[in-house]
Design a protein around this motif. Structure first.
Motif, short mmCIF file in Angstrom:
data_model
loop_
_atom_site.label_atom_id
_atom_site.label_comp_id
_atom_site.label_asym_id
_atom_site.label_seq_id
_atom_site.Cartn_x
_atom_site.Cartn_y
_atom_site.Cartn_z
N VAL A 1 4.82 5.82 -3.27
CA VAL A 1 4.46 6.28 -2.44
C VAL A 1 4.21 5.59 -1.39
O VAL A 1 4.34 6.05 0.02
N LEU A 2 5.40 4.56 -0.84
CA LEU A 2 5.77 3.96 0.36
C LEU A 2 6.68 5.34 0.84
O LEU A 2 6.64 4.38 2.12
N SER A 3 8.06 6.27 0.05
CA SER A 3 8.23 6.28 0.86
C SER A 3 7.98 7.78 1.77
O SER A 3 8.19 8.69 2.83
N ALA A 4 6.88 7.86 1.27
CA ALA A 4 5.92 9.32 1.87
C ALA A 4 4.79 8.63 2.89
O ALA A 4 3.89 8.79 3.37
N ILE A 5 4.12 6.77 2.91
CA ILE A 5 3.28 6.58 4.10
C ILE A 5 4.10 6.80 5.68
O ILE A 5 5.52 5.87 5.47
N VAL A 6 3.03 6.84 5.98
CA VAL A 6 3.01 6.88 7.78
C VAL A 6 2.09 6.86 8.26
O VAL A 6 1.15 6.30 7.84
N PRO A 7 2.18 6.58 9.31
CA PRO A 7 1.08 5.81 10.87
C PRO A 7 -0.24 6.40 10.00
O PRO A 7 0.09 8.23 10.05
N GLY A 8 -1.46 5.89 10.12
CA GLY A 8 -2.36 7.47 9.85
C GLY A 8 -2.94 7.20 8.54
O GLY A 8 -3.71 7.83 8.27
N LYS A 9 -1.95 6.60 7.07
CA LYS A 9 -2.63 7.43 6.06
C LYS A 9 -2.75 5.46 5.19
O LYS A 9 -1.93 4.67 5.55
N ALA B 1 3.64 -2.31 6.67
CA ALA B 1 5.15 -2.31 7.04
C ALA B 1 5.60 -0.53 8.14
O ALA B 1 6.17 -0.84 8.81
N LYS B 2 5.10 -0.11 7.07
CA LYS B 2 5.36 0.96 7.60
C LYS B 2 3.96 2.41 8.17
O LYS B 2 4.33 3.53 8.23
N GLY B 3 2.86 1.16 8.77
CA GLY B 3 2.10 1.60 9.53
C GLY B 3 0.82 2.47 8.92
O GLY B 3 0.26 2.96 9.63
N GLY B 4 0.92 2.26 7.48
CA GLY B 4 -0.14 2.86 6.61
C GLY B 4 -1.11 1.39 6.53
O GLY B 4 -1.50 0.34 7.00
N LYS B 5 -2.28 1.89 6.28
CA LYS B 5 -3.52 0.64 5.89
C LYS B 5 -3.43 1.02 4.60
O LYS B 5 -3.10 1.73 3.32
N PHE B 6 -3.82 -0.20 3.94
CA PHE B 6 -4.30 -0.68 2.27
C PHE B 6 -5.05 -1.25 1.79
O PHE B 6 -5.46 -2.16 3.02
N VAL B 7 -6.09 -0.78 1.00
CA VAL B 7 -7.49 -1.29 0.40
C VAL B 7 -6.58 -1.95 -1.05
O VAL B 7 -6.82 -1.10 -1.74
N GLU B 8 -7.16 -3.04 -1.07
CA GLU B 8 -6.78 -3.43 -3.33
C GLU B 8 -8.52 -2.97 -3.31
O GLU B 8 -9.69 -2.99 -2.18
N GLY B 9 -8.39 -2.20 -4.36
CA GLY B 9 -9.94 -2.17 -5.06
C GLY B 9 -10.47 -2.05 -6.34
O GLY B 9 -10.89 -1.10 -6.88
N PRO B 10 -10.30 -3.07 -6.71
CA PRO B 10 -10.26 -2.97 -8.34
C PRO B 10 -11.78 -3.14 -8.70
O PRO B 10 -12.55 -3.49 -7.64
N VAL B 11 -11.65 -2.19 -10.51
CA VAL B 11 -13.31 -2.09 -10.05
C VAL B 11 -13.36 -3.21 -11.75
O VAL B 11 -12.98 -3.57 -12.12
N SER B 12 -14.84 -3.73 -11.25
CA SER B 12 -15.65 -3.87 -12.72
C SER B 12 -16.45 -2.82 -13.91
O SER B 12 -17.03 -1.93 -12.83
N GLY B 13 -16.34 -2.25 -14.99
CA GLY B 13 -16.80 -1.63 -15.38
C GLY B 13 -15.88 -0.64 -16.32
O GLY B 13 -14.78 -0.84 -15.97
N SER C 1 0.50 14.79 1.09
CA SER C 1 -0.49 15.96 1.79
C SER C 1 -1.72 15.26 1.49
O SER C 1 -2.87 16.07 1.73
N CYS C 2 -1.62 14.06 1.79
CA CYS C 2 -3.40 13.27 1.80
C CYS C 2 -3.55 12.32 2.74
O CYS C 2 -2.87 12.19 3.24
N ASP C 3 -4.85 12.24 3.07
CA ASP C 3 -5.03 11.35 4.18
C ASP C 3 -4.90 10.26 2.87
O ASP C 3 -4.82 9.23 4.68
N VAL C 4 -5.96 9.98 2.12
CA VAL C 4 -6.12 8.24 1.64
C VAL C 4 -5.90 8.91 0.14
O VAL C 4 -6.07 9.94 0.02
N THR C 5 -4.86 8.21 -0.70
CA THR C 5 -4.58 8.01 -1.90
C THR C 5 -4.90 7.50 -2.54
O THR C 5 -5.40 5.90 -1.78
N PHE C 6 -6.24 7.34 -3.32
CA PHE C 6 -6.31 6.00 -4.77
C PHE C 6 -5.29 6.03 -5.56
O PHE C 6 -4.74 6.60 -6.06
N ALA C 7 -5.21 4.85 -6.24
CA ALA C 7 -4.35 4.60 -7.57
C ALA C 7 -5.51 3.59 -8.78
O ALA C 7 -6.00 2.85 -7.90
#
Lengths: 294, 294, 294, 294
Positions: A88-96, A118-130, A64-70
């Protein structure tokens, strides 16, 4: 993809850091909705009372989300959330899009990124400092890598959670940077605690050492913040010691794979292991001070 | 003793630090006169041209001064200036003060203090934190110990050379504090250099690491100042590496005498020794970065 | 000089090692007489009852002996016996020899050698490898350096106390070799104890580890001897831990002066310091195992 | 299962160690047949010329053998041989035994053991202590764990390849013991090399140090064997340095999981990484001496 500011966003993992980050997304009012999930669902209640929605599985969030953070505890948790049942993977479709801000090693991050792609989604890794306080204050430093389009898209979300974000390159680069930063932090704290211990043994006031350090070239917020905690030997967890030790371990493993000897960090790592053995794994990482004691 | 601001003051040792400190005393205009001495007398010329007087021996300085400051290279030099032929001791009489701001070990400082006292003089040890630039800018941190009356008397001189001074207790306390501070500094720099090396091996921009560190809880002037030096692998000496290594050695010896294990500092010390073996002893201590390279 | 086998020989220092060594000289029957001294004179009684003579000062021993051996606890004790009131030096005249078998640093040994020489005496430094049992059994390894004529002369005495002796060069060489040997020993014991600790934590029988080690390329008497001591965590002192730690400290200082980084030995040194802080300084050096425990 | 002495036995992996071990099985004449496999099949030729059979896949070996031994380079190779296409697992049926003598971590060993068991096979892990020469001479030390019946059955084969074997418990126990042993070995070699380096810097003959060590409580075959290699700085690989470093890494990871700090081993590990970075990864592990050099 839609503009992020009209998007439905999700958030997986409501630990010390994650809850604060999700709350900042929610409070910003920028998004159409914020849906959260946590392995222990009870942890969702506070945010739900503040206006978030709650889902029972990572898949239900992603659906139900466009972008999911974790923001998950460790590589195993990050992998489980993506590859597990109703993951997550089971719900990823192109555009998410999926933005994993957990501190994970590069192998884990790459594995997740490749599966999402591989499932058409986009991925960013975004670890934080702090740690806890910057997370609450929306003052994290965010190290981003992976899909540049998604990185640009979620910039407003990063601006809500952090004070600055960096795009560092292909997936894996941010995981590596995060490890480097945390390795420096762990070894620096180890050095600081040895100084505090030596001062005490040498009949010097630890408070005088803190003030002297605060006036010189080494002055930094971490010493100022953790010094009193060390003086009182009371370590409420902002960044748990066992996680700092894990990051040192992963950084040393990175050095290992790159043929980079890191003897100072290695010595610090053993100090953290000693503190963990003494029962301080769940306390703040400043409790590495205990390793300097009998 | 006379008021320091009407006093004749002396200064022994015109190395990188000492010359700047003596110049600040001179420029302050607070004192009746400033008389300097250096083992290599030619080093006195610049200060003489600026208004200082010059003497050929430590004794000659002490004879004509109320209070004599010293900033010498190491314990041997500090001992030689006091106990050597025409040394400080031969000219000490009741009413004179000697303030040794060199970084020396406690045994050395105590030995000097006892000898001065035995001849009726007053002694303060006053090692500093800060290197070339803070010395020039009169922004050193001064750690004082020993005779409290003399400490109070020379406060105006300390105010000219430093931004803050601390009275830490009996002779020896400042030597110990200085070692603790420099031990933290050496180990912290060792940790930082390992981070810079790992970043580079991991395909990350060192400048990005510097910026990320500058934004987080570890942000400190030393990383900001030394980072570019490390990036260029060019290390003009503000604080020579061999002196940093010496301080680590002395701090570890202090820990040894007090049964305080210091494994992180010990690992850092070996890295400095490695850098020294590679020929970087006379460069800035940031050159410990070279120990992380093949 | 007379033939050693007709000589009057002296022995200073009747600690664990010294008493056994002096007894072997006495029992050999090779010498005209054996005269002993110890700081606590009561320690002389046993040997006197076995036929030795006793003197009240080092000078009194040297006065009536052709060659005097010494086995003292540390550099301070070695210096005190020579330079103190009624010390060795006051009785040295041309024709007399002094053989210091204590483990001391090179500076100390050189200082003693130069003082003896200046008064016309001959000096050999002869530190040993081996602890209580080899001392009793006359099976020490003797590292000799200094005056080659005296070294040759006392060979029969070395043959009584040891199983092999080496002439290593000018005064100082043996002190250095002894430190190298003891540094290897200290670090090797540190490595061994970590293996024993890890075995235990990993659910493996420590006795199985000992047997496996005894069958492979690492098999050595030290592991066989100290293993059971570690298993029982009972460490009767053959070589006191605080002396092993002192030797590591001196070896690291030697490395320091020679620009040789020694990171493994440095890490081991910190473990010994930790064990000392835990109260095991007077136990056998195998008690460094305690540093691996909480 | 049949008596092992009438059994068809297989052997996977013909590296430095594996070829020697397989040859000993073949030369013993105890078995009905010996069938070998290697990833690079050409490596089988020598053994085939001596009477072995050769198969093109691990599965083909297992299919025609009662018990199959394996000696593979690392965990990845061990996993690939079992789980890969035409791997061991595809040919395991009840009644067949698999004995993996590779040095692998416990997770890998457990994974293999569970998979073999799930198909009705029996599994023993049997890592060895000893390198090229003991492998050739049939003098390895074999650490066994897993299925006790299979362990007892293959005892005659272990007797051919080794001089002693131990049964240590459930699958994983031998992997852990092997790591402990190799950790001690790696750190002990690190300590030895520092001693050799310090001797050289201190103007002492390395050969004298070797002889002195050979006479004392530390005397062991490894120092005697590797000492000359270090003196000549020529390191023909018996046990490649990169494998020693891998074992240190795995042992430290084991300590990590068990909260056992191992600072001496950690310092040694960094020295091996430094030697690897200098290009000595494929040389003998004694080349860690190079880490002590500039």
């Amino acid at each position: 993809m839609v503009e992020i500011t009209k998007a439905h966003v999700g958030f997986l993992g409501l630990g010390i850091m994650g809850e604060a980050m999700a709350r900042n997304l929610l409070k910003s009012g920028l998004f159409a909705s914020v849906k959260v999930w946590n392995r222990t669902l009870a942890k969702c209640e506070a945010l739900v009372s503040e206006g978030a929605q709650c889902a029972e599985t990572p898949a239900a969030v992603v659906e139900s989300c466009d972008v999911t953070f974790a923001m998950l505890a460790d590589p195993d948790a990050a992998l489980a959330a993506v590859f597990g049942e109703n993951g997550v993977l089971s719900a990823i479709v192109p555009g998410k899009g999926y933005v994993d801000m957990s501190t994970v090693d590069e192998v884990t991050s790459t594995k997740i990124g490749e599966a999402i792609s591989a499932k058409g989604g986009k991925f960013v890794e975004g670890p934080v400092s702090g740690s806890k306080k910057p997370a609450i204050d929306g003052q994290l430093i965010i190290m981003g890598a992976g899909d540049k389009d998604l990185y640009d898209l979620v910039q407003p979300a990063f601006d809500v959670m952090g004070k600055k974000s960096f795009y560092l390159g292909n997936t894996g680069a941010a995981a590596r940077m995060k490890l480097v930063v945390n390795m420096v932090m762990g070894a620096m704290m180890g050095a600081f605690c040895e100084g505090m211990a030596l001062a005490d043994k040498a009949g010097l006031e630890q408070s005088a050492l803190l003030e002297i350090l605060s006036l010189g070239a080494m002055a930094n917020p971490m010493f100022a913040l953790k010094g009193p905690s060390i003086m009182s030997r009371f370590y409420p967890p902002a960044f748990p010691l066992k996680h700092q030790q894990k990051d040192l371990r992963l950084a040393l493993a990175l050095g290992d794979s790159l043929n980079q000897a890191l003897p100072v960090a290695a010595a610090a790592n053993e100090a953290y292991k000693n503190a963990k053995a003494k029962g301080h794994g769940d306390e703040d990482f400043a409790a590495v001070y205990e390793a300097t004691q009998k």
